[in-house]
Write a protein that holds these residues in place. Structure first.
Motif, PDB file in Angstrom:
ATOM      1  N   PHE A  17       0.850  -1.183   0.000  1.00 21.89           N
ATOM      2  CA  PHE A  17       0.000   0.000   0.000  1.00 21.89           C
ATOM      3  C   PHE A  17       0.887   1.235   0.000  1.00 21.89           C
ATOM      4  N   LEU A  18       0.449   2.289  -0.658  1.00 22.10           N
ATOM      5  CA  LEU A  18       1.205   3.540  -0.625  1.00 22.10           C
ATOM      6  C   LEU A  18       0.933   4.314   0.656  1.00 22.10           C
ATOM      7  N   ASP A  22      -4.398   3.041   4.551  1.00 24.62           N
ATOM      8  CA  ASP A  22      -5.030   1.962   3.794  1.00 24.62           C
ATOM      9  C   ASP A  22      -4.594   0.596   4.314  1.00 24.62           C
ATOM     10  N   ALA A  23      -3.320   0.481   4.644  1.00 22.70           N
ATOM     11  CA  ALA A  23      -2.806  -0.793   5.152  1.00 22.70           C
ATOM     12  C   ALA A  23      -3.461  -1.149   6.481  1.00 22.70           C
ATOM     13  N   HIS A  24      -3.679  -0.177   7.339  1.00 19.78           N
ATOM     14  CA  HIS A  24      -4.279  -0.453   8.640  1.00 19.78           C
ATOM     15  C   HIS A  24      -5.772  -0.762   8.517  1.00 19.78           C
ATOM     16  N   ILE A  25      -6.432  -0.208   7.519  1.00 16.05           N
ATOM     17  CA  ILE A  25      -7.834  -0.556   7.295  1.00 16.05           C
ATOM     18  C   ILE A  25      -7.945  -2.028   6.917  1.00 16.05           C
ATOM     19  N   VAL A  38       0.478  -8.470  10.077  1.00 13.06           N
ATOM     20  CA  VAL A  38       1.244  -7.330  10.578  1.00 13.06           C
ATOM     21  C   VAL A  38       1.535  -6.375   9.425  1.00 13.06           C
ATOM     22  N   VAL A  39       1.751  -5.121   9.787  1.00 12.98           N
ATOM     23  CA  VAL A  39       2.115  -4.087   8.825  1.00 12.98           C
ATOM     24  C   VAL A  39       3.576  -3.731   9.074  1.00 12.98           C
ATOM     25  N   ILE A  40       4.380  -3.723   7.998  1.00 10.40           N
ATOM     26  CA  ILE A  40       5.786  -3.348   8.143  1.00 10.40           C
ATOM     27  C   ILE A  40       6.099  -2.167   7.231  1.00 10.40           C
ATOM     28  N   ASP A  41       7.188  -1.504   7.516  1.00  9.75           N
ATOM     29  CA  ASP A  41       7.708  -0.352   6.776  1.00  9.75           C
ATOM     30  C   ASP A  41       6.786   0.864   6.816  1.00  9.75           C
ATOM     31  N   GLU A  42       5.886   0.920   7.794  1.00  6.63           N
ATOM     32  CA  GLU A  42       5.021   2.087   7.853  1.00  6.63           C
ATOM     33  C   GLU A  42       5.747   3.305   8.430  1.00  6.63           C
ATOM     34  N   ASP A  43       6.735   3.074   9.292  1.00 11.70           N
ATOM     35  CA  ASP A  43       7.455   4.194   9.890  1.00 11.70           C
ATOM     36  C   ASP A  43       8.251   4.968   8.844  1.00 11.70           C
ATOM     37  N   ILE A  44       8.785   4.271   7.869  1.00 11.97           N
ATOM     38  CA  ILE A  44       9.525   4.941   6.799  1.00 11.97           C
ATOM     39  C   ILE A  44       8.598   5.890   6.040  1.00 11.97           C
ATOM     40  N   VAL A  45       7.405   5.408   5.752  1.00 14.60           N
ATOM     41  CA  VAL A  45       6.449   6.220   4.992  1.00 14.60           C
ATOM     42  C   VAL A  45       5.921   7.370   5.837  1.00 14.60           C
ATOM     43  N   TRP A  46       5.658   7.139   7.140  1.00 15.18           N
ATOM     44  CA  TRP A  46       5.177   8.227   7.991  1.00 15.18           C
ATOM     45  C   TRP A  46       6.240   9.324   8.112  1.00 15.18           C
ATOM     46  N   ASN A  47       7.514   8.941   8.187  1.00 13.38           N
ATOM     47  CA  ASN A  47       8.565   9.945   8.335  1.00 13.38           C
ATOM     48  C   ASN A  47       8.798  10.754   7.073  1.00 13.38           C
ATOM     49  N   ASN A  48       8.716  10.124   5.928  1.00 14.81           N
ATOM     50  CA  ASN A  48       8.878  10.854   4.674  1.00 14.81           C
ATOM     51  C   ASN A  48       7.978  10.209   3.631  1.00 14.81           C
ATOM     52  N   TYR A  49       6.843  10.828   3.405  1.00 13.96           N
ATOM     53  CA  TYR A  49       5.815  10.241   2.548  1.00 13.96           C
ATOM     54  C   TYR A  49       6.287  10.086   1.106  1.00 13.96           C
ATOM     55  N   MET A  50       7.247  10.908   0.702  1.00 13.18           N
ATOM     56  CA  MET A  50       7.719  10.852  -0.678  1.00 13.18           C
ATOM     57  C   MET A  50       8.539   9.587  -0.956  1.00 13.18           C
ATOM     58  N   GLY A  56       8.817   0.594  -1.795  1.00  8.83           N
ATOM     59  CA  GLY A  56       7.818  -0.426  -2.094  1.00  8.83           C
ATOM     60  C   GLY A  56       6.553  -0.279  -1.287  1.00  8.83           C
ATOM     61  N   GLY A  57       6.381   0.837  -0.635  1.00  6.98           N
ATOM     62  CA  GLY A  57       5.163   1.096   0.124  1.00  6.98           C
ATOM     63  C   GLY A  57       5.127   0.382   1.457  1.00  6.98           C
ATOM     64  N   VAL A  58       3.982   0.423   2.055  1.00  5.62           N
ATOM     65  CA  VAL A  58       3.738  -0.255   3.322  1.00  5.62           C
ATOM     66  C   VAL A  58       3.296  -1.676   2.992  1.00  5.62           C
ATOM     67  N   LYS A  59       3.882  -2.634   3.680  1.00  2.00           N
ATOM     68  CA  LYS A  59       3.616  -4.037   3.354  1.00  2.00           C
ATOM     69  C   LYS A  59       2.748  -4.683   4.425  1.00  2.00           C
ATOM     70  N   LEU A  60       1.796  -5.474   3.972  1.00  2.93           N
ATOM     71  CA  LEU A  60       0.940  -6.240   4.872  1.00  2.93           C
ATOM     72  C   LEU A  60       1.341  -7.707   4.775  1.00  2.93           C
ATOM     73  N   LEU A  61       1.838  -8.238   5.882  1.00  2.00           N
ATOM     74  CA  LEU A  61       2.272  -9.636   5.935  1.00  2.00           C
ATOM     75  C   LEU A  61       1.231 -10.462   6.683  1.00  2.00           C
ATOM     76  N   VAL A  62       0.965 -11.652   6.157  1.00  2.00           N
ATOM     77  CA  VAL A  62      -0.028 -12.552   6.738  1.00  2.00           C
ATOM     78  C   VAL A  62       0.650 -13.892   7.020  1.00  2.00           C
ATOM     79  N   HIS A  63       0.202 -14.565   8.058  1.00  2.00           N
ATOM     80  CA  HIS A  63       0.751 -15.882   8.383  1.00  2.00           C
ATOM     81  C   HIS A  63       0.504 -16.822   7.208  1.00  2.00           C
ATOM     82  N   HIS A  64       1.503 -17.642   6.895  1.00  2.00           N
ATOM     83  CA  HIS A  64       1.436 -18.470   5.681  1.00  2.00           C
ATOM     84  C   HIS A  64       0.278 -19.462   5.687  1.00  2.00           C
ATOM     85  N   VAL A  65      -0.233 -19.832   6.851  1.00  2.00           N
ATOM     86  CA  VAL A  65      -1.366 -20.752   6.921  1.00  2.00           C
ATOM     87  C   VAL A  65      -2.645 -20.083   6.400  1.00  2.00           C
TER      88      VAL A  65
END
Length: 127
Positions: A17-18, A22-25, A38-50, A56-65
């Motif tokens: 997600f950019l 959106d990722a948290h929704i 879980v959501v990863i790399d959101e802090d990078i985007v919050w600190n500098n949106y550009m 690669g945006g904010v990533k949403l990771l899900v358990h493989h099961v």
């Protein structure tokens, strides 16, 4: 080298997600369906949106099961299955809201003209 398919232990990438919002929704929807995510790399985007696209945006990771069930839910979200408004007609409410809008708009116009005549202050009308 960048990993285009990040994994953390048993977690797999579901979506990018950019916007962290959106990722948290989508994260909230997954958690409500009892899918661990879980959501990863959101802090990078919050600190500098550009930098969002560069990382690669904010990533949403899900358990493989739960990855297949999560893909189905994500497709349902994209198809607008979870909308709150089902297209029901609210004509009575629309008439009331229309009347209120025009009533408050006329009061706003009256107050702006009154302020201009009394104090000589020209304030713009809100639309």
């Amino acid at each position: 080298m960048w990993n285009s398919r990040p994994q953390r232990g048993n977690m797999q990438l579901l979506a990018n997600f950019l916007s962290p919002i959106d990722a948290h929704i989508v994260l909230g929807r997954m958690l409500s369906e009892d899918i661990y995510a879980v959501v990863i790399d959101e802090d990078i985007v919050w600190n500098n949106y550009m930098y969002s696209q560069a990382f690669g945006g904010v990533k949403l990771l899900v358990h493989h099961v739960d990855i297949e069930r999560a893909k189905v839910i994500l497709a349902e979200i994209e198809d607008n299955k979870f909308l709150l408004d089902k297209g029901e007609s609210n004509q009575g409410n629309e008439k009331k809201l229309s009347f209120r809008y025009h009533f408050f708009k006329s009061i706003n116009t009256f107050l702006v003209i009154l302020l201009f005549l009394i104090f000589g202050i020209a304030l713009p009308l809100k639309s």
